[in-house]
Design a protein around this motif. Structure first.
Motif, PDB file in Angstrom:
ATOM      1  N   TYR B 197      27.171  25.187  97.919  1.00  0.00           N
ATOM      2  CA  TYR B 197      27.099  26.288  98.886  1.00  0.00           C
ATOM      3  C   TYR B 197      26.829  25.733 100.276  1.00  0.00           C
ATOM      4  O   TYR B 197      26.024  24.807 100.423  1.00  0.00           O
ATOM      5  CB  TYR B 197      25.947  27.231  98.536  1.00  0.00           C
ATOM      6  N   GLU B 211      39.850  22.279 110.170  1.00  0.00           N
ATOM      7  CA  GLU B 211      40.030  23.616 109.610  1.00  0.00           C
ATOM      8  C   GLU B 211      40.760  23.520 108.263  1.00  0.00           C
ATOM      9  O   GLU B 211      40.431  24.218 107.315  1.00  0.00           O
ATOM     10  CB  GLU B 211      40.800  24.506 110.599  1.00  0.00           C
ATOM     11  N   TYR B 214      38.346  22.546 105.638  1.00  0.00           N
ATOM     12  CA  TYR B 214      37.520  23.699 105.285  1.00  0.00           C
ATOM     13  C   TYR B 214      38.281  24.567 104.280  1.00  0.00           C
ATOM     14  O   TYR B 214      37.764  24.927 103.213  1.00  0.00           O
ATOM     15  CB  TYR B 214      37.201  24.436 106.587  1.00  0.00           C
ATOM     16  N   ARG B 215      39.523  24.831 104.599  1.00  0.00           N
ATOM     17  CA  ARG B 215      40.353  25.646 103.714  1.00  0.00           C
ATOM     18  C   ARG B 215      40.560  24.955 102.359  1.00  0.00           C
ATOM     19  O   ARG B 215      40.471  25.586 101.303  1.00  0.00           O
ATOM     20  CB  ARG B 215      41.701  25.863 104.410  1.00  0.00           C
ATOM     21  N   GLN B 218      37.677  25.340 100.073  1.00  0.00           N
ATOM     22  CA  GLN B 218      37.636  26.642  99.399  1.00  0.00           C
ATOM     23  C   GLN B 218      38.654  26.694  98.264  1.00  0.00           C
ATOM     24  O   GLN B 218      38.366  27.133  97.162  1.00  0.00           O
ATOM     25  CB  GLN B 218      37.977  27.765 100.391  1.00  0.00           C
ATOM     26  N   GLN B 219      39.861  26.231  98.597  1.00  0.00           N
ATOM     27  CA  GLN B 219      40.971  26.383  97.674  1.00  0.00           C
ATOM     28  C   GLN B 219      40.899  25.431  96.481  1.00  0.00           C
ATOM     29  O   GLN B 219      41.012  25.849  95.336  1.00  0.00           O
ATOM     30  CB  GLN B 219      42.270  26.141  98.434  1.00  0.00           C
ATOM     31  N   ARG B 224      31.490  27.285  98.222  1.00  0.00           N
ATOM     32  CA  ARG B 224      31.197  28.666  98.647  1.00  0.00           C
ATOM     33  C   ARG B 224      30.431  28.661  99.971  1.00  0.00           C
ATOM     34  O   ARG B 224      29.555  27.820 100.176  1.00  0.00           O
ATOM     35  CB  ARG B 224      30.363  29.386  97.573  1.00  0.00           C
ATOM     36  N   TYR B 225      30.785  29.608 100.808  1.00  0.00           N
ATOM     37  CA  TYR B 225      30.191  29.692 102.145  1.00  0.00           C
ATOM     38  C   TYR B 225      29.381  30.969 102.298  1.00  0.00           C
ATOM     39  O   TYR B 225      29.846  32.042 101.920  1.00  0.00           O
ATOM     40  CB  TYR B 225      31.289  29.638 103.209  1.00  0.00           C
TER      41      TYR B 225
END
Ligand code: SF4
Ligand code: SF4
Ligand code: SF4
Lengths: 130, 335
Positions: B197, B211, B214-215, B218-219, B224-225
């Protein structure tokens, strides 16, 4: 029994240690693009329903993602599935599919709040129910 | 040809020294530690391309060997003063003096001391570590909780000692956001079953590919943010850490137990930067050194023959400081 006119308030704190996230996992499986969501609120800003009611799609999917399912099915019924939110999402989340699948998961898994399919259909007459 | 002294053998100082030496300038490089590149030595991978830090260190060390640079290790420069005809006079902690026509200040930063944020439990609970310690764990493949076991959950907290009135630092440290994303990905690579997290106020993905990283986190890694600042951490009976924060996107307070809480500590001016910027009269904000102009004079100081480069001016990433060291060298060559 005598009523004293007060009750114990329900805790409002989110407890990440006791989250039941099977539904969340299911949703991510059905709508993998939701993993990209950054909570920007573009979807809510674009939503025609949000301007006139307390319907807030960003809040709803955030709550779902935090496994706070209570009352979501009711709220989701206000969505017209018009897809405007889908047009603006900067991360390319398929919000329409997200909404439909949140409804499905909530309806299938939680029998108490299950709604017959025809009711869903009648609310979205003319729309694509998939 | 003019002589140059460079204070600080980090990536900025070494790059400046290398460029100047290759142009035939007599360069002396001063370093207070016993070896160069102290701040990178324990890093695992560098964002955004996951280059192994050891490779970068090796390449920079090769630059030191392949150019004619006089190195003074274990030499802590504590005095810096201009003495007319003789040029700049550097004095070390043993009282030795060195003279040169030009000086480059490349004294860098120091990590924020996480003990100062007592409410976050660093130094009190063993499950609370800094980003530097996490980097070491990743590098040596030893990500463990306070009981020496593999963690099931790791929580990162951004902006520790940065963007914080209480720490006296209003500025953003620039690199910690992307570092947390990088470390979370590394954790998921080494421990796919662990949850990661990241608690943030804003995610500042300013650089090329940040960026996208970051993506990707997630993917592909399920990081989790949560938008919200952790207000306090406390120990649990089983050696874990319980945190409290607000999930600001939900508008609700939250609690969470975690094996490890990683504090993303910011950058502050190093002791050397503070002391020498003061001695030379080029103090900027927060103890950092000040250049004359952020656009066109970022290596100049307004003092003849005194130049600045790298993180002694403000928080910078490694690629920033290497380029800035190079720029300082060319500022000197231009005269
Ligand atoms: S617009 Fe897209 S990224 Fe933004 S909150 Fe809505 S779904 Fe998430
Ligand atoms: S699909 Fe639903 S949530 Fe999206 S804009 Fe239309 S009404 Fe709003
Ligand atoms: S880079 Fe990110 S974590 Fe670091 S101080 Fe800036 S906003 Fe905070």
């Amino acid at each position: 029994m005598k009523k004293f006119g007060f009750e114990i308030s329900k805790g409002r704190q989110l407890n990440f240690d006791e989250m039941k996230s099977e539904k969340v996992e299911k949703l991510l499986e059905l709508v993998p693009s939701y993993k990209w969501c950054i909570g920007c609120g573009g979807c809510t800003a674009a939503c025609s329903a949000a301007g006139f009611t307390d319907f807030n799609i960003r809040k709803i999917h955030t709550a779902f993602f935090r496994a706070q399912y209570e009352g979501l099915d009711e709220q989701l019924n206000q969505c017209m599935l018009c897809g405007k939110c889908l047009l603006v999402c900067p991360r390319g989340v398929n919000t329409r599919s997200l909404i439909i699948n949140m409804r499905r998961i909530l309806a299938n898994v939680d029998t108490v709040t299950w709604r017959p399919q025809r009711e869903l259909k009648s609310k979205n007459e003319g729309g694509n129910n998939e | 040809m003019k002589t140059v002294s460079i204070i600080g053998a980090g990536p900025a100082g070494i790059e400046a020294a290398y460029v100047l030496a290759k142009q035939g300038v007599a360069v002396s490089l001063f370093e207070k530690s016993s070896s160069p590149l102290k701040n990178i030595a324990d890093k695992a991978f560098l964002f955004p391309n996951f280059a192994a830090a050891t490779d970068i260190v090796e390449q920079m060390n090769r630059k030191l060997l392949n150019a004619n640079i006089t190195q003074h290790l274990d030499t802590d420069i504590v005095g810096l003063v201009h003495e007319g005809e003789q040029g700049w006079k550097l004095t070390d902690n043993r009282g030795n003096s060195y003279y040169s026509d030009n000086v480059v200040l490349a004294t860098g930063y120091t990590p924020f001391d996480a003990h100062r944020k007592e409410e976050l439990g660093y130094g009190i609970y063993n499950g609370v570590v800094t980003s530097l310690e996490m980097e070491k764990m990743i590098r040596y493949n030893q990500i463990v909780n306070s009981m020496g076991e593999k963690p099931k959950r790791v929580v990162f907290l951004q902006c520790v000692g940065s963007r914080d009135e209480k720490s006296g630092n209003h500025y953003c440290s620039k690199v910690c956001c992307v570092t947390a994303v990088k470390q979370a990905i590394e954790i998921k690579k080494q421990l796919p079953d662990a949850e990661a997290y990241i608690f943030y106020m804003d995610l500042r993905m300013w650089g090329q590919h940040f960026e996208e990283m970051y993506r990707q986190s997630q993917q592909d890694y399920g990081v989790r943010y949560v938008r919200g600042r952790i207000s306090e951490a406390s120990g649990t009976f089983d050696g874990r850490v319980q945190i409290k924060a607000e999930d600001t996107l939900m508008g609700l307070p939250l609690k969470m137990t975690t094996d490890l809480l990683v504090l993303m500590v910011g950058m502050e001016a190093s002791e050397g930067t503070r002391c020498l910027a003061k001695a030379a009269g080029i103090c900027g904000e927060y103890g950092f050194a000040q250049s004359t102009d952020p656009h066109l004079g970022d290596n100049l100081t307004g003092q003849q023959g005194l130049y600045v480069c790298g993180a002694c001016k403000r928080p910078m990433s490694i690629n920033d400081v290497v380029n800035d060291g190079r720029a300082a060298a060319f500022a000197i060559l231009e005269g």
